[in-house]
Design an enzyme around this catalytic site. Structure first.
Site, PDB file in Angstrom:
ATOM      1  N   GLY A  48      -0.364  -2.481   1.368  1.00 20.80           N
ATOM      2  CA  GLY A  48      -0.491  -1.027   1.436  1.00 20.80           C
ATOM      3  C   GLY A  48      -1.939  -0.573   1.430  1.00 20.80           C
ATOM      4  N   CYS A  49      -2.741  -1.192   0.590  1.00 19.03           N
ATOM      5  CA  CYS A  49      -4.146  -0.796   0.488  1.00 19.03           C
ATOM      6  C   CYS A  49      -4.915  -1.173   1.748  1.00 19.03           C
ATOM      7  CB  CYS A  49      -4.783  -1.425  -0.750  1.00 19.03           C
ATOM      8  SG  CYS A  49      -4.025  -0.814  -2.279  1.00 19.03           S
TER       9      CYS A  49
END
Length: 157
Positions: A48-49
């Protein structure tokens, strides 16, 4: 869940000085006179990051043309941030907040619900700070995917 302080539009952005991925000190006050997007994310090089950072990277030219600098902040050590930046071609500053003091000042660390359980951790958050150091937009619990598009829409970019 316990109540934690959240910042809102009109609040003065807490100033900070953190170490970036190259070991240099970066302060929010370095950007006085400019608009800056400060986003907090849990961990470099996680799916996600990575998606979120690459989304900022891919929109950096348009954000810059509209007068916005970008700073990413995570609890990762500078060496991990350097490797993340190199692997993903990230050209904006990634800042290390290992003791989470800045995250706490912004309300970007605390209790959150993940997969139905209450946990303590980094709350994915984004703040737009104007040239005078005031917050114009504060977003908490943002999604990694699609957040930059929403941000651009809200900023009319």
């Amino acid at each position: 869940m316990t109540e934690q302080k959240r910042l809102a539009a009109g609040d003065r952005a807490p100033d900070f000085t953190l170490i970036d991925s190259e070991g240099a000190k970066v302060s929010l006050s370095d950007y006085r006179g400019k608009s800056v997007i400060v986003y907090f994310y849990p961990a470099a090089a996680t799916p996600g990051c990575t998606k979120q950072a690459c989304d900022f990277r891919d929109n950096l030219a348009e954000l810059g043309e509209s007068g916005h600098a970008v700073l990413g902040v995570s609890p990762d050590k500078p060496a991990k941030l350097a490797s993340f930046a190199a692997a993903e071609g990230l050209t904006f500053p990634l800042l290390s907040d290992p003791d989470k003091a800045v995250m706490n000042a912004y309300g970007a660390f605390g209790e959150k619900v993940m997969y139905g359980k209450t946990v303590t951790g980094v709350i994915r958050s984004t703040f737009v700070v104007n040239a005078e150091g005031l917050i114009t937009h504060a977003f908490y619990n943002v999604r990694a995917t699609g957040h930059v598009a929403k941000l651009r829409k809200d900023l009319k970019i």
